[in-house]
Motif scaffolding. Structure first.
Motif, mmCIF file in Angstrom:
data_model
loop_
_atom_site.group_PDB
_atom_site.id
_atom_site.type_symbol
_atom_site.label_atom_id
_atom_site.label_comp_id
_atom_site.label_asym_id
_atom_site.label_seq_id
_atom_site.Cartn_x
_atom_site.Cartn_y
_atom_site.Cartn_z
ATOM 1 N N ARG A 51 0.827 -1.202 0.000
ATOM 2 C CA ARG A 51 0.000 0.000 0.000
ATOM 3 C C ARG A 51 0.864 1.255 0.000
ATOM 4 O O ARG A 51 1.855 1.354 0.725
ATOM 5 C CB ARG A 51 -0.929 0.010 1.218
ATOM 6 N N GLN A 52 0.471 2.227 -0.818
ATOM 7 C CA GLN A 52 1.152 3.512 -0.896
ATOM 8 C C GLN A 52 0.152 4.615 -0.504
ATOM 9 O O GLN A 52 -0.957 4.335 -0.039
ATOM 10 C CB GLN A 52 1.669 3.750 -2.328
ATOM 11 N N GLU A 53 0.568 5.857 -0.710
ATOM 12 C CA GLU A 53 -0.322 6.963 -0.422
ATOM 13 C C GLU A 53 -1.505 6.964 -1.395
ATOM 14 O O GLU A 53 -1.472 6.337 -2.448
ATOM 15 C CB GLU A 53 0.437 8.293 -0.531
ATOM 16 N N GLN A 54 -2.553 7.690 -1.050
ATOM 17 C CA GLN A 54 -3.756 7.838 -1.868
ATOM 18 C C GLN A 54 -4.403 6.486 -2.165
ATOM 19 O O GLN A 54 -5.008 6.275 -3.212
ATOM 20 C CB GLN A 54 -3.428 8.558 -3.188
ATOM 21 N N ASN A 55 -4.247 5.559 -1.230
ATOM 22 C CA ASN A 55 -4.868 4.243 -1.327
ATOM 23 C C ASN A 55 -4.430 3.484 -2.577
ATOM 24 O O ASN A 55 -5.185 2.699 -3.156
ATOM 25 C CB ASN A 55 -6.397 4.362 -1.301
ATOM 26 N N GLU A 56 -3.197 3.735 -3.042
ATOM 27 C CA GLU A 56 -2.643 3.005 -4.177
ATOM 28 C C GLU A 56 -1.823 1.820 -3.676
ATOM 29 O O GLU A 56 -1.334 1.807 -2.550
ATOM 30 C CB GLU A 56 -1.751 3.930 -5.018
ATOM 31 N N ARG A 115 6.620 8.745 -9.468
ATOM 32 C CA ARG A 115 6.412 9.334 -8.146
ATOM 33 C C ARG A 115 7.152 8.531 -7.085
ATOM 34 O O ARG A 115 7.758 9.094 -6.171
ATOM 35 C CB ARG A 115 4.916 9.379 -7.820
#
Length: 395
Positions: A51-56, A115
């Protein structure tokens, strides 16, 4: 390109292809890719759906002592039913009809990996991989008709960079717009052969500096060792050897120019970033310059190509096509061992030695032969002529 600073992408795909011809689903391909990376280097930790930021979520995150790599994979199929000759498994691949959506998602993967690369630690890089048996993805369209996904096409040799817009006739759907800061060339390679279709893979390395810093340094060192050996031979044999300005201004290229008995040759090496222990050494000489009859010069070059087993002759025309240069090039892809005096280096030393001698000889002999066929001016040891030869050979 190296995964986690250690495992070449080409090695992963080769290992996968040796075991399986195809996969049941994208998740199947993702799991097999992760398992292969881990098997090739046990020091690399591989995590799925991170999991990354912005629910990615990243498909794979590989990290080890040499760095870390984010990986996004796509698996897009045309209908195919049959048996994998390597495993004996039966497959019934369904047809994914929305190729335009797939193209957009692949480019979106690259944008997301950029990113990750920008926010990640030193030594971080990214990789987007697409595996498919749909020839419409890797082949350029026969007719370049305007389509809403035109800027997202992924065929062989296409470059992805800058702002990519989705739409037609100036009407664009802004939520689908993608921004790429890097410049990526689509490089398709055969993965396996299936009856009636070819399953191929395209790797688009998501990197702004050619991969991890460690990999680039290693690649430059390997190239420098091979080019340095060749230069030591040239300085002992030929009239003049020097580093031209055009090579000093090219950070990814190392080399030198040779002038011998009035003939000009150029030797330069470029790192193969997908596989740092290897390097590409290109040796070039001008058979003739400023030949006014382009058609006849092309005929001459084609005849020479039929007579030579190694190397290639080609004509490079001026912008207005009023004249051309006939250039002979030969590529050598074997690097030296770290100790150039070691017995194991002998075969490579002999190969490089012979290629250099043949190139300098061709500079004289081929100009003489072409001059007897057409009027040709010999190149001179000026920076302008060296740049012309470099541009012709590099292209």
């Amino acid at each position: 390109m190296l995964i986690a600073g250690a495992v070449p992408v080409t090695s992963v795909m080769a290992e996968l292809g040796a075991e399986r011809s195809l996969f049941h689903s994208e998740a199947d391909f993702q799991h097999a890719f992760a398992w292969t990376v881990r098997r090739l280097d046990g020091s690399i930790r591989v995590r799925l759906e991170v999991r990354q930021e912005q629910n990615e979520h990243l498909d794979l995150l590989c990290h080890g002592p040499g760095g870390r790599t984010a990986v996004e994979v796509k698996y897009f199929t045309a209908r195919w039913n049959g048996v994998d000759p390597r495993t004996g498994e039966e497959y019934g691949l369904r047809h994914h009809a929305a190729a335009d959506v797939l193209r957009h998602r692949f480019v979106a993967d690259i944008e997301r990996l950029e990113r990750f690369r920008g926010a990640g630690p030193a030594g971080a890089n990214g990789l987007a991989v697409l595996l498919t048996n749909d020839q419409g993805l890797w082949r350029a369209p026969v007719a370049d008709r305007p389509t809403r996904d035109r800027e997202f096409r992924l065929h062989e040799g296409r470059r992805l960079t800058g702002v990519l817009r989705w739409g037609l006739d100036g009407r664009y759907f802004l939520p689908n717009e993608r921004h790429l800061s890097g410049d990526y060339r689509l490089d398709w390679r055969d993965f396996t052969r299936l009856p009636g279709r070819t399953a191929s893979s395209a790797g688009s390395p998501c990197r702004s500096t050619g991969g991890s810093d460690r990999m680039c340094v290693q690649a430059r060192q390997e190239t420098g060792r091979t080019v340095g050996f060749l230069r030591s031979l040239a300085e002992r044999r030929y009239d003049r050897v020097w580093t031209p300005a055009v090579l000093r201004g090219a950070p990814d290229v190392q080399g030198f120019a040779v002038l011998h008995h009035g003939a000009l040759s150029l030797v330069f090496g470029a790192a193969v970033h997908d596989d740092p222990p290897r390097c590409l050494v290109r040796m070039a000489c001008a058979a003739g310059a400023d030949v006014s009859d382009l058609a006849e010069a092309t005929v001459w070059a084609d005849i020479r190509n039929q007579l030579t087993d190694e190397g290639h002759y080609h004509c490079v025309a001026t912008t207005d096509r009023s004249a051309c240069h006939v250039v002979f090039t030969r590529d050598v892809r074997r690097p030296l061992a770290e100790d150039v005096t070691a017995p194991g280096s002998r075969a490579v030393r002999d190969l490089l030695d012979g290629a250099l001698a043949a190139c300098v000889y061709n500079a004289r002999a081929d100009h003489r032969d072409l001059s007897a066929y057409l009027a040709a001016r010999p190149l001179e040891p000026t920076e302008a002529d060296v740049r012309t030869l470099f541009d012709c050979a590099r292209g």
